[in-house]
Design a protein around this motif. Structure first.
Motif, PDB file in Angstrom:
ATOM      1  N   ARG A  46       0.963  -1.356  -0.030  1.00 37.19           N
ATOM      2  CA  ARG A  46      -0.002   0.044  -0.040  1.00 37.19           C
ATOM      3  C   ARG A  46       0.851   1.075   0.166  1.00 37.19           C
ATOM      4  N   TYR A  47       0.333   2.349  -0.737  1.00 39.54           N
ATOM      5  CA  TYR A  47       1.166   3.531  -0.590  1.00 39.54           C
ATOM      6  C   TYR A  47       0.654   4.633   0.103  1.00 39.54           C
ATOM      7  N   ALA A  48       0.452   4.759   1.173  1.00 39.18           N
ATOM      8  CA  ALA A  48      -0.340   5.743   2.008  1.00 39.18           C
ATOM      9  C   ALA A  48       0.745   7.022   1.973  1.00 39.18           C
ATOM     10  N   ALA A  49      -0.148   8.205   1.923  1.00 41.81           N
ATOM     11  CA  ALA A  49       0.531   9.378   1.914  1.00 41.81           C
ATOM     12  C   ALA A  49      -0.369  10.334   2.374  1.00 41.81           C
ATOM     13  N   PRO A  50       0.132  11.726   2.580  1.00 41.47           N
ATOM     14  CA  PRO A  50      -0.695  12.601   3.027  1.00 41.47           C
ATOM     15  C   PRO A  50      -1.801  13.306   2.055  1.00 41.47           C
ATOM     16  N   GLU A  51      -1.085  12.980   0.806  1.00 36.62           N
ATOM     17  CA  GLU A  51      -2.313  13.385  -0.300  1.00 36.62           C
ATOM     18  C   GLU A  51      -2.313  12.296  -1.370  1.00 36.62           C
ATOM     19  N   LEU A  52      -3.524  11.977  -1.750  1.00 30.92           N
ATOM     20  CA  LEU A  52      -3.880  10.733  -2.587  1.00 30.92           C
ATOM     21  C   LEU A  52      -2.797  10.818  -3.830  1.00 30.92           C
ATOM     22  N   GLU A  53      -2.625  11.965  -4.469  1.00 31.08           N
ATOM     23  CA  GLU A  53      -1.822  11.959  -5.572  1.00 31.08           C
ATOM     24  C   GLU A  53      -0.230  11.700  -5.550  1.00 31.08           C
ATOM     25  N   ILE A  54       0.168  11.935  -4.294  1.00 34.74           N
ATOM     26  CA  ILE A  54       1.405  11.558  -3.967  1.00 34.74           C
ATOM     27  C   ILE A  54       1.588  10.075  -3.863  1.00 34.74           C
ATOM     28  N   GLY A  55       0.560   9.230  -3.256  1.00 33.17           N
ATOM     29  CA  GLY A  55       0.726   7.829  -2.929  1.00 33.17           C
ATOM     30  C   GLY A  55       0.491   7.264  -4.450  1.00 33.17           C
ATOM     31  N   VAL A  56      -0.769   7.637  -5.468  1.00 36.38           N
ATOM     32  CA  VAL A  56      -0.749   7.182  -6.716  1.00 36.38           C
ATOM     33  C   VAL A  56       0.656   7.260  -7.551  1.00 36.38           C
ATOM     34  N   LYS A  57       1.375   8.363  -7.284  1.00 31.81           N
ATOM     35  CA  LYS A  57       2.584   8.574  -7.990  1.00 31.81           C
ATOM     36  C   LYS A  57       3.688   7.567  -7.451  1.00 31.81           C
ATOM     37  N   ALA A  58       3.667   7.379  -6.252  1.00 28.50           N
ATOM     38  CA  ALA A  58       4.457   6.191  -5.533  1.00 28.50           C
ATOM     39  C   ALA A  58       4.169   5.074  -6.089  1.00 28.50           C
ATOM     40  N   GLY A  59       2.852   4.635  -6.209  1.00 31.61           N
ATOM     41  CA  GLY A  59       2.567   3.453  -6.819  1.00 31.61           C
ATOM     42  C   GLY A  59       3.041   3.218  -8.284  1.00 31.61           C
ATOM     43  N   GLN A  60       2.676   4.212  -8.978  1.00 27.98           N
ATOM     44  CA  GLN A  60       2.871   4.064 -10.411  1.00 27.98           C
ATOM     45  C   GLN A  60       4.529   3.985 -10.704  1.00 27.98           C
ATOM     46  N   ASP A  61       5.305   4.513  -9.756  1.00 30.09           N
ATOM     47  CA  ASP A  61       6.872   4.554  -9.956  1.00 30.09           C
ATOM     48  C   ASP A  61       7.072   2.940  -9.699  1.00 30.09           C
ATOM     49  N   ALA A  62       6.681   2.641  -8.576  1.00 31.14           N
ATOM     50  CA  ALA A  62       6.953   1.001  -8.270  1.00 31.14           C
ATOM     51  C   ALA A  62       6.568   0.216  -9.546  1.00 31.14           C
ATOM     52  N   LEU A  63       5.212   0.395  -9.860  1.00 27.56           N
ATOM     53  CA  LEU A  63       4.723  -0.236 -11.179  1.00 27.56           C
ATOM     54  C   LEU A  63       5.881  -0.567 -12.139  1.00 27.56           C
ATOM     55  N   ALA A  64       6.397   0.818 -12.695  1.00 27.57           N
ATOM     56  CA  ALA A  64       7.155   0.827 -13.570  1.00 27.57           C
ATOM     57  C   ALA A  64       8.401   0.322 -13.261  1.00 27.57           C
TER      58      ALA A  64
END
Length: 163
Positions: A46-64
């Motif tokens: 899971r990519y918990a972050a203070p803002e949803l967009e930061i968590g999504v970006k972290a997840g996208q980076d890990a996916l790549a």
């Protein structure tokens, strides 16, 4: 249809169901990355972050980057889809089959938060497959949904009319 892409669609369905289970109670979804390991095991981050967009970006980076050396992975996050009927809440699924020729599947699962309802998934993008068989891919996706028993029960109990 390529076997690996069907497995990717099943993985996407399983983790989309898990994500839907999380939002069914009204809470936001913490972006999650589910993956199949080479040894046949499965994992999730899971990519918990203070803002949803930061968590999504972290997840996208890990996916790549594929830090777990996965065979395939699916990132699920909360977003909006813009459909002919208007903007709607949705879980977006970005799934990748890793290998010499990556294959990518992007889908959206529209839902209504209050009262909770889930709608028919939408294919947003498929790359790396010459002529996708949408019915077969959709069938594999729902096999994945159904394999998550607790989440499938919630999904099926809250089906809305098609959008």
């Amino acid at each position: 249809m390529l076997r690996g892409m069907l497995e990717t669609a099943r993985l996407a369905g399983f983790f989309a169901a898990h994500g839907l289970w999380s939002v069914a109670d009204g809470g936001p979804l913490t972006p999650l990355l589910g993956f199949d390991k080479p040894d046949g095991g499965r994992g999730m981050t899971r990519y918990a972050a203070p803002e949803l967009e930061i968590g999504v970006k972290a997840g996208q980076d890990a996916l790549a980057a594929n830090p777990d050396g996965a065979v395939r992975a699916a990132l699920v996050y909360d977003a909006f889809l813009h459909l002919p009927s208007g903007r709607i809440d949705a879980l977006v699924i970005e799934a990748v089959e890793y290998g010499p020729q990556e294959r990518i599947l992007r889908m959206g699962v529209p839902y209504r938060p209050e009262p909770f309802a889930v709608y028919r998934p939408k294919f947003l993008e498929v790359t790396g497959v010459d002529r996708p068989d949408w019915a077969v891919l959709g069938g594999a996706f729902f096999e994945g949904v159904d394999s998550h028993e607790q989440a499938a029960a919630i999904w099926n109990a809250h089906l809305g009319e098609s959008l």
